[in-house]
Design a protein around this motif. Structure first.
Motif: not given
Length: 127
Positions: A3-9, A33-43, A45-49, A77-80
């Protein structure tokens, strides 16, 4: 499995509004951003909206939709954080609305807030 990374959708009703909330309130960074999606780097971790959508060939019986009942949670989501009370005060200053102030459980101090679509976010300070 390597596994290279975990992304939360998160399925959201308005990706731009949600991206603003995640960046302005919780400090996420827009990766792309692409189309109607946005990829975020959340500290780190990846978050895909993404917006909702009907079933597709690779998920034939699954419909993506934002939460319709905020008080029934299937994902959170838990933010420590190092200091839950300080984070609570800082985020309230940015307009975040919490369910309750931080609660001290002994081994942990935690509180919960929601994003614009009702997704639950926990702030947790381990002791």
């Amino acid at each position: 499995m390597d596994v290279a990374a975990v992304t939360h959708i998160l399925v959201v009703s308005d990706p731009a509004r949600s991206a603003d909330w995640w960046t302005d309130t919780l400090g996420a960074l827009v990766f792309r951003s692409y189309g109607s999606s946005v990829v975020l780097d959340l500290h780190g971790s990846w978050l895909l909206l993404v917006t909702g959508g009907e079933p597709t060939a690779d998920k034939p019986s699954v419909t993506f939709a934002p939460p319709d009942t905020p008080d029934r949670v299937g994902h959170a989501l838990t933010l420590r954080v190092t200091d839950c009370r300080a984070a609570y005060d800082e985020l309230r200053g940015k307009g975040a609305v919490f369910l309750t102030p931080p609660h001290d459980w002994g081994a942990e101090v935690r509180c919960f807030l929601r994003d614009p679509d009702g997704h639950l976010v926990e702030l947790s300070e381990a002791r």
